[in-house]
Design a protein around this motif. Structure first.
Motif, mmCIF file in Angstrom:
data_model
loop_
_atom_site.group_PDB
_atom_site.id
_atom_site.type_symbol
_atom_site.label_atom_id
_atom_site.label_comp_id
_atom_site.label_asym_id
_atom_site.label_seq_id
_atom_site.Cartn_x
_atom_site.Cartn_y
_atom_site.Cartn_z
ATOM 1 N N LYS A 17 0.838 -1.203 0.000
ATOM 2 C CA LYS A 17 0.000 0.000 0.000
ATOM 3 C C LYS A 17 0.875 1.255 0.000
ATOM 4 N N LYS A 18 1.965 1.205 0.758
ATOM 5 C CA LYS A 18 2.883 2.350 0.796
ATOM 6 C C LYS A 18 3.532 2.563 -0.576
ATOM 7 N N GLU A 19 3.919 1.469 -1.214
ATOM 8 C CA GLU A 19 4.539 1.573 -2.538
ATOM 9 C C GLU A 19 3.553 2.148 -3.542
ATOM 10 N N ASP A 26 4.845 10.250 -6.855
ATOM 11 C CA ASP A 26 5.914 10.502 -7.824
ATOM 12 C C ASP A 26 5.343 10.952 -9.163
ATOM 13 N N ARG A 27 4.277 10.307 -9.592
ATOM 14 C CA ARG A 27 3.654 10.679 -10.860
ATOM 15 C C ARG A 27 3.062 12.086 -10.782
ATOM 16 N N ALA A 28 2.385 12.383 -9.684
ATOM 17 C CA ALA A 28 1.760 13.695 -9.531
ATOM 18 C C ALA A 28 2.814 14.799 -9.493
ATOM 19 N N GLU A 29 3.949 14.512 -8.842
ATOM 20 C CA GLU A 29 5.024 15.503 -8.780
ATOM 21 C C GLU A 29 5.608 15.771 -10.167
ATOM 22 N N GLN A 32 2.133 13.917 -14.024
ATOM 23 C CA GLN A 32 1.573 12.817 -14.803
ATOM 24 C C GLN A 32 0.226 12.450 -14.184
ATOM 25 N N SER A 33 -0.802 12.403 -14.993
ATOM 26 C CA SER A 33 -2.149 12.154 -14.481
ATOM 27 C C SER A 33 -2.290 10.752 -13.896
ATOM 28 N N ASN A 34 -3.004 10.675 -12.774
ATOM 29 C CA ASN A 34 -3.321 9.388 -12.142
ATOM 30 C C ASN A 34 -4.770 8.967 -12.397
ATOM 31 N N GLN A 35 -5.486 9.751 -13.199
ATOM 32 C CA GLN A 35 -6.905 9.471 -13.417
ATOM 33 C C GLN A 35 -7.148 8.113 -14.077
ATOM 34 N N LYS A 84 -2.748 19.953 -4.711
ATOM 35 C CA LYS A 84 -3.709 19.413 -3.749
ATOM 36 C C LYS A 84 -3.639 17.897 -3.722
ATOM 37 N N GLN A 85 -3.528 17.287 -4.911
ATOM 38 C CA GLN A 85 -3.448 15.826 -4.984
ATOM 39 C C GLN A 85 -2.211 15.313 -4.248
ATOM 40 N N ILE A 86 -1.084 15.984 -4.447
ATOM 41 C CA ILE A 86 0.159 15.584 -3.771
ATOM 42 C C ILE A 86 0.001 15.705 -2.260
ATOM 43 N N GLN A 87 -0.626 16.790 -1.820
ATOM 44 C CA GLN A 87 -0.840 17.001 -0.382
ATOM 45 C C GLN A 87 -1.695 15.885 0.214
ATOM 46 N N LEU A 88 -2.755 15.517 -0.488
ATOM 47 C CA LEU A 88 -3.638 14.447 -0.014
ATOM 48 C C LEU A 88 -2.913 13.102 0.008
ATOM 49 N N LEU A 89 -2.157 12.832 -1.031
ATOM 50 C CA LEU A 89 -1.434 11.564 -1.126
ATOM 51 C C LEU A 89 -0.351 11.452 -0.057
#
Length: 263
Positions: A17-19, A26-29, A32-35, A84-89
């Motif tokens: 789960k951590k990985e 890493d993708r968001a930084e 790169q979209s995670n959608q 925001k996505q990075i902050q949440l992740l």
């Protein structure tokens, strides 16, 4: 990449789960979209019978953590704001880093169901079933201890996450569960996680010392737990039932009964 995300999500190991979350960060930084992974998380929830489930659904320890993460990530990866996505992740990864192996007990789902039945005496189930947005209440049982909490209630997801009782040996899993139900009810009554009903302050005037709103919320949910568990087979599981004066317990039972009738 989609196969890797799916494999990590399905793997029961905490490290997986951590990985998974680290890959998404890493993708968001890299912007790169995670959608594209949204369907993976939704499929996992559907396969686990969470998405279409009614209220009071309980997800056991085998899939509890994966399902809650899937629900969280389904919302997170659709946010186009990368910061925001990075902050949440990163917040989710911090939460996962707080989890640890523990030999302490995890509340049994059969016991949790019995505790839910206690709320029938006040007709509470209809108030606990859905939040103000119509989202059903779910329970996720996670087979790990948590460095910071024994359980938590998320108003946004209308979900209670139950961990192994690794923090406070004086607090039973049964009491902790009812305490979190108190937070669900408090949110139903006030729509604000930092406030308690004015009527509660009036009803308990003189019972408690003056305190901050944050502490008063905890007082409210503990009083809720006493009102529900006092006089039942679970009374000895609640540390406050032996501390509160009997006349105060009567006041609390009367208060919660009356406000529910008024509702």
């Amino acid at each position: 990449m989609e196969n890797k995300i799916n494999d990590l999500l399905s793997d029961n190991k905490l490290s997986s789960k951590k990985e998974l979350v680290s890959i998404l960060i890493d993708r968001a930084e890299k912007k790169q979209s995670n959608q594209a992974f949204y369907n993976i998380f939704q499929h996992f929830l559907i396969e686990s019978k969470v998405t279409l489930a009614g209220t009071f659904m309980m997800v056991g320890p085998k899939r509890g953590l994966s399902c809650f993460i899937s629900e969280f990530l389904s919302v997170c990866v659709t946010d186009n704001n990368y910061e925001k996505q990075i902050q949440l992740l990163k917040g989710l990864l911090n939460d996962l880093n707080d989890l640890h192996e523990s030999k302490k007990p995890l509340l049994k789902m059969t016991v949790a169901q019995s505790l839910l039945q206690l709320t029938n005496q006040f007709g509470l189930r209809r108030f606990l079933a859905y939040n103000s947005k119509g989202k059903p209440l779910h329970f996720y049982f996670v087979p790990y201890g948590n460095k910071n909490m024994n359980a938590s209630y998320s108003p946004y997801f209308n979900a209670i996450v139950i961990y192994k009782n690794a923090l406070d040996s004086k607090s039973s899993p049964e009491y902790i569960f009812m305490h979190e139900l108190g937070h669900v009810f408090q949110m139903y009554m006030t729509k604000d996680s930092t406030k308690v009903p004015v009527s509660f302050k009036e009803a308990t005037k003189g019972m408690f010392e003056q305190c901050s709103d944050e502490v008063m919320v905890e007082v409210f949910v503990d009083c809720f737990s006493v009102a529900i568990m006092e006089g039942t087979t679970f009374e000895d599981k609640n540390p406050f039932c032996s501390i509160f004066l009997k006349e105060h317990q009567i006041i609390l039972k009367d208060y919660f009964s009356k406000i529910l009738i008024e509702k």
